[in-house]
Design a protein around this motif. Structure first.
Motif, mmCIF file in Angstrom:
data_model
loop_
_atom_site.group_PDB
_atom_site.id
_atom_site.type_symbol
_atom_site.label_atom_id
_atom_site.label_comp_id
_atom_site.label_asym_id
_atom_site.label_seq_id
_atom_site.Cartn_x
_atom_site.Cartn_y
_atom_site.Cartn_z
ATOM 1 N N THR A 5 0.830 -1.194 0.000
ATOM 2 C CA THR A 5 0.000 0.000 0.000
ATOM 3 C C THR A 5 0.867 1.247 0.000
ATOM 4 O OG1 THR A 5 -1.699 -1.189 1.225
ATOM 5 C CG2 THR A 5 -1.862 1.206 1.203
ATOM 6 N N ALA A 6 1.950 1.229 0.742
ATOM 7 C CA ALA A 6 2.855 2.368 0.808
ATOM 8 C C ALA A 6 3.519 2.611 -0.540
ATOM 9 C CB ALA A 6 3.904 2.150 1.895
ATOM 10 N N VAL A 7 3.811 1.563 -1.266
ATOM 11 C CA VAL A 7 4.444 1.703 -2.570
ATOM 12 C C VAL A 7 3.464 2.315 -3.566
ATOM 13 C CG1 VAL A 7 5.424 0.418 -4.515
ATOM 14 C CG2 VAL A 7 6.079 -0.156 -2.177
ATOM 15 N N THR A 14 6.541 13.858 -3.196
ATOM 16 C CA THR A 14 6.900 13.212 -4.459
ATOM 17 C C THR A 14 5.866 13.527 -5.530
ATOM 18 O OG1 THR A 14 7.953 11.417 -3.246
ATOM 19 C CG2 THR A 14 7.424 10.997 -5.539
ATOM 20 N N LYS A 15 4.587 13.463 -5.172
ATOM 21 C CA LYS A 15 3.523 13.781 -6.122
ATOM 22 C C LYS A 15 3.635 15.237 -6.565
ATOM 23 C CE LYS A 15 -1.463 13.609 -6.832
ATOM 24 N NZ LYS A 15 -1.284 13.866 -8.217
ATOM 25 N N ALA A 17 6.358 17.085 -6.677
ATOM 26 C CA ALA A 17 7.528 17.210 -7.551
ATOM 27 C C ALA A 17 7.218 16.693 -8.951
ATOM 28 C CB ALA A 17 8.718 16.473 -6.951
ATOM 29 N N LYS A 18 6.517 15.565 -9.037
ATOM 30 C CA LYS A 18 6.159 15.013 -10.348
ATOM 31 C C LYS A 18 5.229 15.966 -11.098
ATOM 32 C CE LYS A 18 6.590 10.041 -9.679
ATOM 33 N NZ LYS A 18 5.848 8.767 -9.692
ATOM 34 N N ASP A 19 4.225 16.492 -10.373
ATOM 35 C CA ASP A 19 3.283 17.422 -11.008
ATOM 36 C C ASP A 19 3.988 18.693 -11.465
ATOM 37 O OD1 ASP A 19 1.256 15.627 -10.574
ATOM 38 O OD2 ASP A 19 0.436 16.651 -8.808
ATOM 39 N N GLN A 20 4.887 19.177 -10.637
ATOM 40 C CA GLN A 20 5.631 20.390 -10.985
ATOM 41 C C GLN A 20 6.510 20.144 -12.209
ATOM 42 O OE1 GLN A 20 8.548 21.824 -8.132
ATOM 43 N NE2 GLN A 20 7.926 23.935 -8.564
ATOM 44 N N LEU A 21 7.194 19.001 -12.237
ATOM 45 C CA LEU A 21 8.048 18.659 -13.378
ATOM 46 C C LEU A 21 7.213 18.543 -14.651
ATOM 47 C CD1 LEU A 21 10.789 17.872 -14.542
ATOM 48 C CD2 LEU A 21 10.306 15.523 -13.830
ATOM 49 N N LYS A 22 6.068 17.886 -14.554
ATOM 50 C CA LYS A 22 5.187 17.744 -15.715
ATOM 51 C C LYS A 22 4.731 19.114 -16.204
ATOM 52 C CE LYS A 22 0.935 15.589 -17.261
ATOM 53 N NZ LYS A 22 -0.245 14.819 -16.889
ATOM 54 N N SER A 23 4.383 19.994 -15.284
ATOM 55 C CA SER A 23 3.953 21.345 -15.638
ATOM 56 C C SER A 23 5.065 22.108 -16.355
ATOM 57 C CB SER A 23 3.521 22.092 -14.378
ATOM 58 O OG SER A 23 3.249 23.433 -14.673
#
Length: 90
Positions: A5-7, A14-15, A17-23
């Motif tokens: 579940t943690a994985v 982290t979410k 950072a991913k959203d920011q990178l995608k943006s």
């Protein structure tokens, strides 16, 4: 089971950072598309000017010169004139 579940659930940081990178990537891609469209428009203007009898090379030179600082341009022109005189071109 708790580990699985943690994985599957990302940490908020982290979410984010991913959203920011995608943006960031999407913004860069959009700007690249706009840059290409502007480049195409500039090319069209040069083609139109050529069709109207203007010398495109001279127009490009004028655009480049207008971007320069007036003092730097005057200095470059003085140096060019000096060299041309030394070579007997003027």
């Amino acid at each position: 089971m708790a580990m699985a579940t943690a994985v599957n659930e990302e940490a908020p940081a982290t979410k984010f950072a991913k959203d920011q990178l995608k943006s960031i990537i999407e913004r860069i891609e959009r700007l690249e598309e706009e840059k290409k469209a502007i480049s195409d428009d500039i090319r069209d203007v040069y083609a139109e000017s050529k069709g109207n009898g203007y010398d495109v090379k001279a127009l490009r030179t004028i655009v480049r010169l207008r971007k320069q600082d007036p003092n730097e341009r005057a200095e470059a022109e003085t140096i060019l004139e000096t060299y041309m005189q030394a070579l007997g071109m003027i």
